[in-house]
Design a protein around this motif. Structure first.
Motif, mmCIF file in Angstrom:
data_model
loop_
_atom_site.group_PDB
_atom_site.id
_atom_site.type_symbol
_atom_site.label_atom_id
_atom_site.label_comp_id
_atom_site.label_asym_id
_atom_site.label_seq_id
_atom_site.Cartn_x
_atom_site.Cartn_y
_atom_site.Cartn_z
ATOM 1 N N ARG A 35 3.699 -2.318 -14.593
ATOM 2 C CA ARG A 35 3.193 -1.355 -13.592
ATOM 3 C C ARG A 35 3.436 -1.857 -12.170
ATOM 4 N NH1 ARG A 35 -2.584 0.535 -16.355
ATOM 5 N NH2 ARG A 35 -1.651 1.385 -18.259
ATOM 6 N N THR A 36 4.597 -2.459 -11.974
ATOM 7 C CA THR A 36 4.914 -3.040 -10.667
ATOM 8 C C THR A 36 5.022 -1.970 -9.588
ATOM 9 O OG1 THR A 36 6.087 -4.853 -11.750
ATOM 10 C CG2 THR A 36 6.546 -4.495 -9.415
ATOM 11 N N LEU A 68 3.628 0.963 -9.538
ATOM 12 C CA LEU A 68 2.301 1.515 -9.286
ATOM 13 C C LEU A 68 1.497 0.594 -8.377
ATOM 14 C CD1 LEU A 68 0.239 3.744 -9.939
ATOM 15 C CD2 LEU A 68 -0.464 2.377 -11.921
ATOM 16 N N ARG A 69 1.536 -0.698 -8.645
ATOM 17 C CA ARG A 69 0.809 -1.650 -7.806
ATOM 18 C C ARG A 69 1.419 -1.735 -6.410
ATOM 19 N NH1 ARG A 69 0.110 -6.950 -11.525
ATOM 20 N NH2 ARG A 69 2.259 -6.440 -12.096
ATOM 21 N N ALA A 80 0.152 1.413 -4.586
ATOM 22 C CA ALA A 80 -1.287 1.384 -4.299
ATOM 23 C C ALA A 80 -1.610 0.342 -3.236
ATOM 24 C CB ALA A 80 -2.059 1.085 -5.587
ATOM 25 N N ARG A 81 -0.958 -0.809 -3.310
ATOM 26 C CA ARG A 81 -1.198 -1.839 -2.302
ATOM 27 C C ARG A 81 -0.730 -1.381 -0.925
ATOM 28 N NH1 ARG A 81 1.542 -7.649 -3.072
ATOM 29 N NH2 ARG A 81 3.391 -6.457 -2.516
ATOM 30 N N ARG A 111 -1.327 -8.257 1.387
ATOM 31 C CA ARG A 111 -0.209 -8.660 0.521
ATOM 32 C C ARG A 111 -0.351 -10.072 -0.013
ATOM 33 N NH1 ARG A 111 6.097 -7.324 1.508
ATOM 34 N NH2 ARG A 111 6.897 -8.285 -0.397
ATOM 35 N N TRP A 145 -4.403 -8.837 -2.481
ATOM 36 C CA TRP A 145 -3.709 -8.272 -3.643
ATOM 37 C C TRP A 145 -2.311 -8.892 -3.774
ATOM 38 C CZ3 TRP A 145 -3.874 -2.325 -4.811
ATOM 39 C CH2 TRP A 145 -3.504 -2.106 -6.139
ATOM 40 N N TYR A 204 -0.197 -9.788 -6.264
ATOM 41 C CA TYR A 204 0.134 -9.791 -7.692
ATOM 42 C C TYR A 204 1.424 -10.552 -7.986
ATOM 43 C CZ TYR A 204 3.150 -5.809 -6.424
ATOM 44 O OH TYR A 204 4.089 -4.997 -5.835
ATOM 45 N N TYR A 232 6.226 4.455 -4.416
ATOM 46 C CA TYR A 232 6.320 4.621 -5.865
ATOM 47 C C TYR A 232 7.697 5.115 -6.296
ATOM 48 C CZ TYR A 232 4.986 5.860 -10.627
ATOM 49 O OH TYR A 232 4.906 5.932 -12.003
#
Length: 496
Positions: A13-14, A16-17, A20-21, A156, A160, A162, A275
């Motif tokens: 779900r890269t 999507l993240r 959202a970020r 970043r 969040w 990731y 996205y």
């Protein structure tokens, strides 16, 4: 097109993240600017600076991303200063803008960091035109850029991050060479010439919004290499703008800058930009166009007439890019596509070898970074092959063969992902058949990239061991690639 956006693979779900970020980081930047007492112009500048900081920085490691993000203001603020001081000197302003275009594209020779800094420099000058920035606004704009980049960085790399849990993705470097043989040098010349055409023609269309044409030319060149890629991207930019303007007439114009609905729609547009960027340039441009319309609504200047001007300027910019790549130092699709396919094939072998070493218990063997590199390379292959599979391409034979190449490369990637998943199991075992299969994969890759005869894939009983079954799948796809990639009875897949 819509199906592709929502059904495209999103491992981990890269995307999507990522999206959202971005919404969170840009919202925080705008909030910080508001709390600092900045005007609407300052808040818009800050939001766009945060968007660029989150969108354009693509270094392979988190540390590299942090360094590049920290360098953005060092590039952007001097450009902003020059744009403000030259606001009332049109000739000097336009020549400086063209210089920023050329330097921004040329900077791509230094990889992801050069690309990010070049984009930020260009967009800083562009935003200054968008907001009609003058020297009196500079203190506020400086503060907005610094605060917003800091807010984006806090999200970043702090709130969040990731990426710290993911293997670093090796971003493919642009093709090398020296002088005019270097693709980035050729593109810098092309972009400058195309932007010059767009600037002159854009002034004829609108004395106030001419910079839209230059912006369209610039963004057509971003992430493209060959003539075919650039032409396809220009077409998709115009298409996305047309759809976005139609949507803006239904949404942005009736909203007319009302604060709450504009904020909600702007957040949705930002999400859409991030996205869809990796899977559909048309959809990304639709979202960019809608966001621009919402910002003009906030500024109180959005009208149907303004949208018509934007469409005309976008067409002028795309035409400028098209003329430049066709007439000025053209880079053919053939050489670029062949180079990316060969790199992807070599990475296929590297992935299988690393996975086999992991299964054999070799200390330090980790195929995950190789798989991440393969995904990046396959994305680059798809971009390069896009002109061949485009619906408007009349060469049906090449189109069919190019699609077959993409299908088989995707088959390789799917089998490798399965192989890596098996290799991650500590109970998985290794035997001599895996080593032999890896050797056959290496031989097939060497033949495909070196011009030798590709070994035929023999019919074998279905392997019961998962790792061996995935390797046989890779072998099968590589053997089938020989036909569409090269055949003495057919014209080359890509070529003259």
């Amino acid at each position: 097109m819509l199906k592709r956006v929502f059904t495209a693979p999103d491992p981990g779900r890269t995307r999507l993240r990522f999206a959202a970020r971005a919404v969170l980081g840009i919202a925080l930047a705008v909030l910080v600017c508001g709390l600092a007492g900045h005007s609407l112009v300052g808040a818009v500048t800050g939001g766009l600076a945060a968007l660029l900081a989150l969108f354009t920085v693509t270094d392979a490691t988190v540390r590299g991303q942090a360094v590049t993000t920290a360098l953005l203001p060092a590039v952007g603020l001097p450009v902003l200063t020059a744009a403000a001081f030259l606001h009332d000197h049109p000739v000097a302003r336009d020549l400086t803008f063209l210089a920023v275009v050329g330097a921004g594209v040329y900077a791509r020779r230094w990889g992801p960091r050069g690309h990010s800094l070049g984009v930020f420099a260009f967009m800083t000058f562009f935003v200054a035109q968008f907001l009609h920035a003058t020297t009196g606004l500079l203190p506020e704009l400086y503060a907005a850029v610094l605060l917003s980049v800091a807010a984006a960085a806090a999200v970043r790399f702090g709130l969040w991050c990731y990426e710290r849990r993911l293997p670093p993705a090796a971003v493919p470097a642009p093709p090398g060479g020296t002088g005019l043989a270097r693709v980035t040098t050729r593109q810098a010349v092309q972009a400058t010439v195309g932007a010059a055409f767009a600037l002159v023609a854009g002034h004829l269309v609108s004395g106030d919004r001419w910079y839209w044409a230059v912006g369209a030319t610039w963004w057509v060149f971003v992430n493209t290499t060959s003539r075919g890629e650039t032409l396809v991207r220009g077409f998709r930019r115009v298409l996305g703008t047309v759809i976005g303007i139609g949507l803006g007439l239904l949404i942005a114009v009736p909203v007319d800058g009302a604060a709450v609905p504009t904020a909600v729609l702007a957040a949705a547009s930002v999400f859409g930009i991030f996205y869809t960027a990796a899977v559909s340039y048309t959809w990304m441009m639709l979202c960019v166009t809608l966001l621009a319309e919402l910002l003009y609504g906030l500024l109180g200047v959005l009208t149907p007439g303004l949208l018509a001007v934007r469409l005309a300027e976008t067409g002028v910019g795309a035409l400028g890019a098209a003329l430049a790549v066709v007439l000025v130092l053209p880079v053919t699709t053939h050489a670029v596509t062949d180079a990316w396919i060969q790199r992807a094939l070599r990475c296929v072998h590297a992935c299988t070898a690393e996975a086999a070493a992991r299964l054999a218990g070799t200390e330090g063997a980790d195929p995950a970074p190789r798989v991440a590199e393969l995904e990046q390379l396959l994305a680059r292959v798809r971009l390069s092959v896009a002109p061949l599979v485009h619906p408007l391409n009349p060469a049906y034979g090449r189109k069919r063969r190019a699609r077959r190449v993409l299908e088989l490369l995707d088959d390789c990637a799917r089998e490798i992902r399965g192989l890596v998943a098996v290799a991650a199991d500590p109970e998985a075992s290794h035997d001599a058949r895996l080593a032999a299969a890896c050797w056959r994969v290496e031989a097939a890759v060497e033949a495909l990239t070196g011009g030798g005869a590709v070994p035929a894939h023999p019919d074998r009983p279905l392997a019961t061991e998962p790792a061996l079954a995935h390797l046989h799948g890779v072998e099968r796809a590589l053997a089938e690639l020989a036909a569409p990639l090269r055949s003495p009875s057919r014209p080359p897949l890509v070529g003259a």
